[in-house]
Scaffold this motif. Structure first.
Motif, short mmCIF file in Angstrom:
data_model
loop_
_atom_site.label_atom_id
_atom_site.label_comp_id
_atom_site.label_asym_id
_atom_site.label_seq_id
_atom_site.Cartn_x
_atom_site.Cartn_y
_atom_site.Cartn_z
N GLY A 1 -34.24 27.50 0.58
CA GLY A 1 -34.17 27.26 2.00
C GLY A 1 -35.55 27.16 2.60
N PRO A 2 -35.63 26.90 3.91
CA PRO A 2 -36.92 26.79 4.58
C PRO A 2 -37.64 28.12 4.64
CG PRO A 2 -35.13 26.72 6.16
CD PRO A 2 -34.48 26.65 4.83
N PRO A 3 -38.95 28.11 4.87
CA PRO A 3 -39.74 29.35 4.92
C PRO A 3 -39.22 30.32 5.99
CG PRO A 3 -41.19 27.46 4.74
CD PRO A 3 -39.82 26.91 4.96
N LEU B 1 -34.42 36.49 5.84
CA LEU B 1 -33.67 37.16 4.79
C LEU B 1 -34.44 38.35 4.23
CD1 LEU B 1 -32.14 34.13 2.83
CD2 LEU B 1 -30.96 35.73 4.36
N ALA B 2 -35.73 38.17 4.01
CA ALA B 2 -36.54 39.27 3.48
C ALA B 2 -36.59 40.43 4.47
CB ALA B 2 -37.95 38.77 3.16
N LEU B 3 -36.76 40.12 5.75
CA LEU B 3 -36.83 41.17 6.76
C LEU B 3 -35.49 41.89 6.87
CD1 LEU B 3 -39.02 42.21 8.67
CD2 LEU B 3 -38.04 40.78 10.47
N SER B 4 -34.39 41.13 6.83
CA SER B 4 -33.06 41.75 6.91
C SER B 4 -32.78 42.64 5.71
CB SER B 4 -31.99 40.66 7.03
OG SER B 4 -32.20 39.86 8.17
N ALA B 5 -33.15 42.14 4.53
CA ALA B 5 -32.94 42.93 3.32
C ALA B 5 -33.76 44.21 3.36
CB ALA B 5 -33.31 42.11 2.09
N LEU B 6 -34.98 44.11 3.86
CA LEU B 6 -35.84 45.29 3.97
C LEU B 6 -35.21 46.32 4.90
CD1 LEU B 6 -38.62 46.15 2.85
CD2 LEU B 6 -39.62 45.32 4.98
N ALA B 7 -34.71 45.85 6.06
CA ALA B 7 -34.08 46.77 7.01
C ALA B 7 -32.82 47.39 6.43
CB ALA B 7 -33.75 46.03 8.31
N LEU B 8 -32.06 46.61 5.67
CA LEU B 8 -30.82 47.13 5.07
C LEU B 8 -31.12 48.23 4.07
CD1 LEU B 8 -27.77 46.98 4.63
CD2 LEU B 8 -28.18 45.19 2.92
N VAL B 9 -32.07 48.02 3.19
CA VAL B 9 -32.40 49.02 2.17
C VAL B 9 -32.94 50.29 2.84
CG1 VAL B 9 -33.87 49.55 0.20
CG2 VAL B 9 -32.80 47.31 0.40
N VAL B 10 -33.83 50.11 3.82
CA VAL B 10 -34.38 51.28 4.52
C VAL B 10 -33.27 52.03 5.26
CG1 VAL B 10 -35.91 52.00 6.39
CG2 VAL B 10 -36.69 50.31 4.72
N GLY B 11 -32.35 51.29 5.89
CA GLY B 11 -31.24 51.94 6.59
C GLY B 11 -30.34 52.71 5.66
#
Length: 399
Positions: free
Chosen positions: A42-44, A50-60
């Protein structure tokens, strides 16, 4: 905003920076997972989201763990200067876990944002170095192209001030957020209040124990020591008896003191001295040796009384005789203990002092609490020309 100028001079106002650095460090274990998610085609811009959402999910998800809350409270108190109570050791409720997770996400996310802002502002502070170094080439500054010159000095000062103000505001924001999301819930506040009430009750009980046992011993020993000093030459035998009474009373008080100190240290202590009404004659003997004319009357099956009732009855007689030693007027002291089938009745009666203070209220207040806990009644006050301390404790539920 009026407090900002003064805040700029306080090192504690910039605690948000180390707190943000810790937040950024906490995200490092989650970065590999975030990078894997970002590999989706996908585009940058999509990769970034996606990276930011995944980071927030793991931290949460990490924030849902029970120890995370205790860690967050400890870190906030240490790095932000908050005064949040430590969570109890009981299992953390899910609403509190969700609040902890939300705060961990905000801590790491806002911490990273703060570091980015601070880095950009502090980078602008270095612009005058280009001008002072003789660099005449143009550079890009917030999207605008400019050449170094004297104008970079005031701009650098403004950016430095902005960096300081942002750090101060972030510190206040972090403290407010930590208090709201890591502070105790209604359930935790109730549990904390119960723990404090239990500690206060324990302190009051220890204070009563010290007053009843040590206070009585000190009163008796003081009077006996004065008598021994007067009789040491005139009547050595009586002086020796007085010293023997002091020794016996002091040994008994040391047992009480050892027990109370063990409770204060929250460690296994010596077994609690079991002084009951079966030893009331010992109190009478000590009081007689101290100079009181004690007339003791014990009726009924005192030895068959419930242990708690018998212990409190002993303390009641002890307090009555202590007050009599301190304050009684001339004349005898009548002590009556009646153990009936339905109640225990105790009365200590002595002459009122002609002048001077009446019996103190601190010990009587402690006795009232003891008797009330056993659903009994305590009365103390003048009765004609005498002072009467009386207590009635029921022995049956229906009494």
């Amino acid at each position: 905003m009026s407090g900002f100028p003064r805040s700029l001079l306080r090192p504690a106002a910039y605690l948000s920076v180390p707190y943000a650095l810790l937040g950024a460090a906490l995200t490092l274990p989650a970065f590999p997972f975030a990078l894997l998610v970002a590999l989706v085609p996908g585009p940058p811009q999509l990769h970034f989201v996606l990276a930011l959402s995944a980071l927030a999910l793991v931290v949460g998800l990490a924030g849902l763990a029970g120890p995370t809350r205790r860690f967050g409270v400890a870190v906030a108190n240490a790095l932000l200067g908050t005064d949040l109570p430590a969570p109890g050791r009981a299992r953390t409720a899910w609403p509190d876990r969700l609040r902890s997770a939300a705060w961990l996400v905000l801590h790491t996310g806002l911490g990273g944002l703060l570091l980015a802002i601070e880095g950009t502002l502090l980078l602008g502070v270095l612009i005058p170095a280009m001008w002072l170094g003789g660099d005449q080439g143009e550079f890009s500054f917030f999207g605008a192209t400019a050449a170094p010159g004297p104008w970079t000095v005031p701009v650098a000062l403004v950016m430095l001030l902005a960096a300081l103000l942002v750090a101060v505001a972030a510190t206040r924001g972090f403290r407010a957020g930590a208090t709201a999301l890591l502070g105790p819930s209604a359930t935790e506040r109730a549990a904390l209040a119960e723990r404090r009430a239990a500690v206060l009750a324990q302190r009051n009980r220890l204070a009563r124990e010290l007053h009843d046992s040590i206070g009585h011993t000190l009163t008796t020993s003081t009077i006996q020591a004065a008598a021994a000093a007067d009789l040491v030459e005139a009547d050595p035998a009586q002086a020796r008896r007085a010293l023997g009474t002091i020794e016996e009373a002091s040994r008994s008080a040391l047992e009480d003191l050892d027990h109370v100190l063990g409770l204060l240290r929250e460690e296994p202590a010596a077994k609690e001295p079991a002084r009951t009404l079966t030893e009331v004659d010992v109190l009478a003997v000590r009081a007689r040796d101290a100079g009181l004319d004690v007339r003791l009357s014990v009726t009924g099956p005192v030895a068959a009384l419930p242990a708690a009732v018998s212990r409190e009855g002993y303390r009641i007689v002890q307090e009555g005789l202590t007050n009599a030693l301190r304050h009684a007027g001339p004349g005898g002291v009548d002590v009556r203990v009646e153990a009936g089938p339905e109640r225990l009745a105790i009365a200590v009666v002595n002459a009122l002092p002609g002048v001077g203070p009446r019996p103190g209220r601190r010990g009587l207040a402690g006795l009232a609490e003891r008797v009330e806990a056993l659903r009994g009644e305590l009365d103390a006050g003048p009765d004609g020309e005498r002072w009467r301390l009386s207590a009635t404790i029921p022995l049956r539920t229906g009494a």
